[in-house]
Scaffold this active site. Sequence first.
Site, PDB file in Angstrom:
ATOM      1  N   ASN A  13       0.884  -1.163   0.000  1.00 22.25           N
ATOM      2  CA  ASN A  13       0.000   0.000   0.000  1.00 22.25           C
ATOM      3  C   ASN A  13       0.923   1.214   0.000  1.00 22.25           C
ATOM      4  OD1 ASN A  13      -1.808   2.037   0.462  1.00 22.25           O
ATOM      5  ND2 ASN A  13      -2.745   1.101   2.282  1.00 22.25           N
ATOM      6  N   GLY A 340     -16.766   0.880  14.403  1.00 22.61           N
ATOM      7  CA  GLY A 340     -17.730  -0.221  14.282  1.00 22.61           C
ATOM      8  C   GLY A 340     -17.323  -1.442  15.076  1.00 22.61           C
ATOM      9  N   ASN A 342     -15.088  -1.420  17.698  1.00 24.37           N
ATOM     10  CA  ASN A 342     -14.686  -1.178  19.092  1.00 24.37           C
ATOM     11  C   ASN A 342     -15.654  -0.394  19.947  1.00 24.37           C
ATOM     12  OD1 ASN A 342     -12.010  -2.387  18.873  1.00 24.37           O
ATOM     13  ND2 ASN A 342     -11.633  -0.716  17.438  1.00 24.37           N
ATOM     14  N   GLU A 395      -8.533  -5.444   5.074  1.00 24.54           N
ATOM     15  CA  GLU A 395      -8.386  -5.095   3.661  1.00 24.54           C
ATOM     16  C   GLU A 395      -7.129  -5.724   3.063  1.00 24.54           C
ATOM     17  OE1 GLU A 395      -9.292  -1.281   5.339  1.00 24.54           O
ATOM     18  OE2 GLU A 395     -10.107  -0.636   3.422  1.00 24.54           O
TER      19      GLU A 395
HETATM   20  P1  ADP Z   1      -9.041   4.564   9.412  1.00 26.73           P
HETATM   21  O1  ADP Z   1     -10.333   4.981   8.784  1.00 26.73           O
HETATM   22  O2  ADP Z   1      -8.035   5.666   9.486  1.00 26.73           O
HETATM   23  O3  ADP Z   1      -8.504   3.239   8.918  1.00 26.73           O
HETATM   24  P2  ADP Z   1      -9.845   3.136  11.790  1.00 26.73           P
HETATM   25  O4  ADP Z   1     -10.782   2.231  11.098  1.00 26.73           O
HETATM   26  O5  ADP Z   1      -8.645   2.543  12.420  1.00 26.73           O
HETATM   27  O6  ADP Z   1      -9.407   4.362  10.927  1.00 26.73           O
HETATM   28  O7  ADP Z   1     -10.662   3.914  12.897  1.00 26.73           O
HETATM   29  C1  ADP Z   1     -10.035   4.850  13.712  1.00 26.73           C
HETATM   30  C2  ADP Z   1     -11.054   5.476  14.602  1.00 26.73           C
HETATM   31  O8  ADP Z   1     -11.743   4.475  15.351  1.00 26.73           O
HETATM   32  C3  ADP Z   1     -10.453   6.377  15.660  1.00 26.73           C
HETATM   33  O9  ADP Z   1     -10.277   7.667  15.197  1.00 26.73           O
HETATM   34  C4  ADP Z   1     -11.494   6.337  16.747  1.00 26.73           C
HETATM   35  O10 ADP Z   1     -12.401   7.397  16.531  1.00 26.73           O
HETATM   36  C5  ADP Z   1     -12.239   5.051  16.532  1.00 26.73           C
HETATM   37  N1  ADP Z   1     -12.079   4.116  17.662  1.00 26.73           N
HETATM   38  C6  ADP Z   1     -11.124   3.202  17.852  1.00 26.73           C
HETATM   39  N2  ADP Z   1     -11.342   2.524  19.015  1.00 26.73           N
HETATM   40  C7  ADP Z   1     -12.480   3.038  19.546  1.00 26.73           C
HETATM   41  C8  ADP Z   1     -13.259   2.774  20.720  1.00 26.73           C
HETATM   42  N3  ADP Z   1     -12.921   1.839  21.589  1.00 26.73           N
HETATM   43  N4  ADP Z   1     -14.356   3.531  20.908  1.00 26.73           N
HETATM   44  C9  ADP Z   1     -14.725   4.467  20.033  1.00 26.73           C
HETATM   45  N5  ADP Z   1     -14.056   4.747  18.920  1.00 26.73           N
HETATM   46  C10 ADP Z   1     -12.952   4.050  18.669  1.00 26.73           C
END
Ligand code: ADP
Length: 410
Positions: A13, A340, A342, A395
Amino acid sequence: MPITDKSFVLVFNTGSSSVKFTLFRIEDETVLATGMVERIGLSGTQLFFSNHQGNQLKRAVPVQNAREAVLLIIQQLTDPVQGKLPNAEALAGIGHRVVHGGDQIHQSVIIDESIKKIIQDCAALAPLHNPPNLEGIEACQSIFPDLPQVAVFDTAFHASLPEHAFLYGLPYHLYRDGKIRRYGFHGTSHAYVSQEAAKHLRKPLRELKLITCHLGNGSSITAVKYGQSIDTSMGFTPLEGTIMGTRCGSIDPAMVMHLLRHHRMTVDQIDHLLNHESGFQGLAGVGSSDVRDVIAAMDEGNQQAKAAIHLFVYQIRKYIGAYVAAMNGLDALVFTAGIGENSARIRELICNGGDGLRKLGIELDTHKNDGALGINAEIQSTKSPVKLLIIPTNETLEIARQTIALLLSL
Ligand code: ADP
């Protein structure tokens, strides 16, 4: 094709200043090594590497471009002590993440000159992503001229959108000649979690109506009917849809003219405002785009943070309602990505908040939801005909799978 003695695939990537890599063993999809070279062409360029036996390293590296990064990564992967690739000849092929394939790409493809031209032609649609993606491909081609390389596009899964879902209400020539239409993004993730949901439910994907909610820093929601994306919330660019970490999501386009005329903003300022200063970052007023911070502020009584969370949740509920209507039914609602997977709180607010979604057959069990560890968990109540699933996205694995499938078909 004979991949018996070529037992590995490598997934790249390539971004504007980083090259991320993952080495898979084909036989059992094991991740043998992963890492990245970051800050390429800047000061403080570093290599991060870890293998499946727990060896990790981080070191400064003199890397100026994607080609040098790929060479270094191969050197590290074939390192006699920590490397997991016996030699470069053991690679069956390389899979590349590519963001935009325009309307000509419907699936993953073996890269040839015509595919490179499509990636280049789509650079205007994804200026931050397609050029570095192509650089990564060309770097690998120059190092391994005889190795098959596969492009896996973020937009490809949404190529099945029907015209009534991808057209905008603009003069038709802007679509026909200007390629202005809904493309949709996160396609690799939506495709992966759809397949995993079908496996989990032990039903063929072609018999299922799913809504997949990829909720992360960027968020998108997709209606997957009988295995095909038939609508999705992101549009011509990833700016459309729900509010996101720093993106505004869908707004009335007339606001852009208003900002130009009455707030005397420049186009670049508006671009920055909508992409980087909006969403949770701009709305919640807690100086953070991270949903965890916004929820913490809401729990301390911050009304602005509460409004931002409730807007996000409300928008997702509306998409769910719209997509149930679009598919005339729903078998499962899938949650994935950072939020979604976490955030039990956000999942609960989406399903059970407000007046709930029981009329749509959706009801979440709060105990199951709170205790879910995110590994293909089912969190619906016994009264919910619609299954509610948490499916961790992957992914990179999906890119590896599609690469392997294409290599086998050669
Ligand atoms: P990207 O879209 O950059 O790949 P991710 O899918 O890793 O990002 O999602 C990152 C976001 O997930 C963080 O900015 C945060 O807002 C959210 N996040 C991660 N863990 C938690 C949690 N336990 N509760 C709420 N939000 C969470």
